[in-house]
Scaffold this motif. Sequence first.
Motif, PDB file in Angstrom:
ATOM      1  N   LEU A   1       0.961  -1.138  -0.120  1.00 37.36           N
ATOM      2  CA  LEU A   1      -0.165  -0.012  -0.042  1.00 37.36           C
ATOM      3  C   LEU A   1       0.692   1.232   0.046  1.00 37.36           C
ATOM      4  O   LEU A   1       0.495   2.290  -0.493  1.00 37.36           O
ATOM      5  N   GLU A   2       1.986   1.188   0.787  1.00 39.02           N
ATOM      6  CA  GLU A   2       3.101   2.415   0.794  1.00 39.02           C
ATOM      7  C   GLU A   2       4.286   1.584   0.932  1.00 39.02           C
ATOM      8  O   GLU A   2       4.456   0.555   1.551  1.00 39.02           O
ATOM      9  N   TRP A   3       5.337   2.341   0.569  1.00 34.98           N
ATOM     10  CA  TRP A   3       6.709   1.652   1.066  1.00 34.98           C
ATOM     11  C   TRP A   3       7.850   2.997   1.179  1.00 34.98           C
ATOM     12  O   TRP A   3       7.514   3.994   0.518  1.00 34.98           O
ATOM     13  N   ALA A   4       8.630   2.795   1.823  1.00 35.33           N
ATOM     14  CA  ALA A   4      10.158   3.677   1.882  1.00 35.33           C
ATOM     15  C   ALA A   4      11.245   2.999   2.084  1.00 35.33           C
ATOM     16  O   ALA A   4      11.440   2.200   2.916  1.00 35.33           O
ATOM     17  N   GLU A   5      12.262   3.929   1.921  1.00 36.43           N
ATOM     18  CA  GLU A   5      13.413   3.773   2.486  1.00 36.43           C
ATOM     19  C   GLU A   5      13.841   4.498   3.758  1.00 36.43           C
ATOM     20  O   GLU A   5      13.528   5.534   3.600  1.00 36.43           O
ATOM     21  N   VAL A   6      13.872   3.718   4.889  1.00 34.68           N
ATOM     22  CA  VAL A   6      14.473   4.341   6.110  1.00 34.68           C
ATOM     23  C   VAL A   6      15.333   3.814   6.566  1.00 34.68           C
ATOM     24  O   VAL A   6      15.664   2.768   6.799  1.00 34.68           O
TER      25      VAL A   6
ATOM     26  N   TRP B   1       7.090   9.430   7.863  1.00 36.48           N
ATOM     27  CA  TRP B   1       6.337  10.266   7.420  1.00 36.48           C
ATOM     28  C   TRP B   1       6.094  10.163   5.744  1.00 36.48           C
ATOM     29  O   TRP B   1       5.163  10.544   5.121  1.00 36.48           O
ATOM     30  N   GLN B   2       7.081   9.479   5.046  1.00 38.13           N
ATOM     31  CA  GLN B   2       7.104   9.251   3.572  1.00 38.13           C
ATOM     32  C   GLN B   2       6.032   8.145   3.460  1.00 38.13           C
ATOM     33  O   GLN B   2       5.045   8.445   2.445  1.00 38.13           O
ATOM     34  N   GLY B   3       5.489   7.246   4.385  1.00 31.66           N
ATOM     35  CA  GLY B   3       4.601   6.039   4.210  1.00 31.66           C
ATOM     36  C   GLY B   3       3.152   6.840   4.606  1.00 31.66           C
ATOM     37  O   GLY B   3       2.431   6.596   3.794  1.00 31.66           O
ATOM     38  N   THR B   4       3.121   7.891   5.666  1.00 31.28           N
ATOM     39  CA  THR B   4       1.809   8.477   6.031  1.00 31.28           C
ATOM     40  C   THR B   4       1.599   9.389   4.651  1.00 31.28           C
ATOM     41  O   THR B   4       0.078   9.405   4.355  1.00 31.28           O
ATOM     42  N   LEU B   5       2.235  10.077   3.957  1.00 37.98           N
ATOM     43  CA  LEU B   5       2.099  10.849   2.943  1.00 37.98           C
ATOM     44  C   LEU B   5       1.417  10.173   1.666  1.00 37.98           C
ATOM     45  O   LEU B   5       0.274  10.388   1.387  1.00 37.98           O
ATOM     46  N   GLN B   6       2.031   8.842   1.604  1.00 40.71           N
ATOM     47  CA  GLN B   6       1.396   7.977   0.517  1.00 40.71           C
ATOM     48  C   GLN B   6      -0.036   7.505   1.129  1.00 40.71           C
ATOM     49  O   GLN B   6      -1.067   7.076   0.351  1.00 40.71           O
ATOM     50  N   LEU B   7      -0.251   7.094   2.374  1.00 43.99           N
ATOM     51  CA  LEU B   7      -1.366   6.785   2.729  1.00 43.99           C
ATOM     52  C   LEU B   7      -2.582   7.749   2.516  1.00 43.99           C
ATOM     53  O   LEU B   7      -3.815   7.797   2.341  1.00 43.99           O
TER      54      LEU B   7
ATOM     55  N   ALA C   1      -3.579   7.523  -1.039  1.00 42.11           N
ATOM     56  CA  ALA C   1      -4.393   6.339  -1.277  1.00 42.11           C
ATOM     57  C   ALA C   1      -5.945   6.511  -0.629  1.00 42.11           C
ATOM     58  O   ALA C   1      -6.818   6.285  -1.332  1.00 42.11           O
ATOM     59  N   CYS C   2      -5.865   7.163   0.764  1.00 47.69           N
ATOM     60  CA  CYS C   2      -7.216   7.064   1.326  1.00 47.69           C
ATOM     61  C   CYS C   2      -7.333   7.870   2.473  1.00 47.69           C
ATOM     62  O   CYS C   2      -7.253   7.592   3.776  1.00 47.69           O
ATOM     63  N   ARG C   3      -7.276   9.359   2.248  1.00 45.20           N
ATOM     64  CA  ARG C   3      -7.195  10.461   3.398  1.00 45.20           C
ATOM     65  C   ARG C   3      -8.116  10.335   4.152  1.00 45.20           C
ATOM     66  O   ARG C   3      -7.878  10.542   5.541  1.00 45.20           O
ATOM     67  N   GLU C   4      -9.572  10.157   3.823  1.00 43.22           N
ATOM     68  CA  GLU C   4     -10.520  10.160   4.970  1.00 43.22           C
ATOM     69  C   GLU C   4     -10.652   8.986   5.762  1.00 43.22           C
ATOM     70  O   GLU C   4     -11.135   8.890   6.657  1.00 43.22           O
ATOM     71  N   ASP C   5      -9.475   7.843   5.515  1.00 43.89           N
ATOM     72  CA  ASP C   5      -9.829   6.509   6.422  1.00 43.89           C
ATOM     73  C   ASP C   5      -8.605   7.136   7.611  1.00 43.89           C
ATOM     74  O   ASP C   5      -8.522   6.217   8.651  1.00 43.89           O
ATOM     75  N   VAL C   6      -7.596   7.997   7.266  1.00 48.59           N
ATOM     76  CA  VAL C   6      -6.324   8.110   7.908  1.00 48.59           C
ATOM     77  C   VAL C   6      -6.551   9.051   9.098  1.00 48.59           C
ATOM     78  O   VAL C   6      -7.238  10.189   8.864  1.00 48.59           O
ATOM     79  N   VAL C   7      -6.005   8.495  10.372  1.00 45.15           N
ATOM     80  CA  VAL C   7      -5.864   9.626  11.594  1.00 45.15           C
ATOM     81  C   VAL C   7      -4.483   9.450  11.673  1.00 45.15           C
ATOM     82  O   VAL C   7      -3.867   8.470  12.196  1.00 45.15           O
ATOM     83  N   SER C   8      -3.850  10.628  11.972  1.00 42.74           N
ATOM     84  CA  SER C   8      -2.354  10.214  12.141  1.00 42.74           C
ATOM     85  C   SER C   8      -1.777  11.363  13.078  1.00 42.74           C
ATOM     86  O   SER C   8      -2.469  12.220  13.620  1.00 42.74           O
ATOM     87  N   VAL C   9      -1.034  10.690  13.701  1.00 39.51           N
ATOM     88  CA  VAL C   9      -0.481  11.356  15.176  1.00 39.51           C
ATOM     89  C   VAL C   9       1.162  11.136  15.177  1.00 39.51           C
ATOM     90  O   VAL C   9       1.701  10.110  15.044  1.00 39.51           O
ATOM     91  N   PHE C  10       1.689  12.383  15.460  1.00 36.22           N
ATOM     92  CA  PHE C  10       3.044  12.456  15.379  1.00 36.22           C
ATOM     93  C   PHE C  10       3.685  12.340  16.910  1.00 36.22           C
ATOM     94  O   PHE C  10       3.091  13.397  17.706  1.00 36.22           O
TER      95      PHE C  10
END
Length: 214
Positions: free
Chosen positions: A77-82, A110-116, A119-128
Amino acid sequence: MTETTPLRRRGVMFVLSSPSGAGKSSLARLLLDRERDIKLSISVTTRPRRPSELEGVHYHFVTERQFLAMRDRGDLLEWAEVHGNYYGTPRDPVDEALEDGRDILFDIDWQGTLQLYEACREDVVSVFVLPPSMQELRSRLERRAEDSADVIARRLKNAAQEIVHWNEYDYVLVNDDLQAAFSNMQSILTVERLRRQRRSAVGPFVDALLAEMA
Ligand code: ADP
Ligand code: 5GP
């Protein structure tokens, strides 16, 4: 806390990010212990397994070749190099959980969060999650004692690049006292579950209420 009249709803994609060592895995563990209706999204990674980690529980540990094959098939669904390794979220378990109205917890950068978001902003709740100080972040990485000295140094060096993304998140927590940060995180999940847009069953429920009066 759950309602005694359960109404079907769409699951929450609950995303936690932080610089390495700020405490998101500790917070995630507490949430998974205390909340029945949320499951961890188990990422695939090419990073070596830490002594305390189990295959299939913390991560699926794969080779770079296996990772790239999954990515190229569209299985992620998302991927990144970290920090010099690949990490990614398998797509199928997420789709199944959301359709069943189950929440899913993501420990991703954060790279994965941006991809989510894409893909599906309305389903995402993000916490830093922020550390109370950089000195404490260093101490936590050292106290965890699961990474080599050069890996810790690399993670500290990368911390600033992660922290500057705090303002792309819906909520921000400072993890000074773990229980206090956890309690705030649990409150966020509780209210987000009640958001009208997620509560697809409220329409029919209200129709039934009105029908009782007719
Ligand atoms: P992350 O998943 O963000 O890399 P961890 O949850 O592994 O971080 O936490 C790093 C270390 O700091 C662990 O040893 C953990 O027990 C410790 N820790 C986490 N939160 C706190 C806190 N609020 N106070 C003190 N130590 C903490
Ligand atoms: P760690 O090696 O400490 O477990 O994780 C390093 C970083 O990779 C953390 O910031 C973690 O949130 C992130 N990470 C773990 N899994 C994934 C994933 O599937 N996708 C992305 N984008 N980041 C991930």
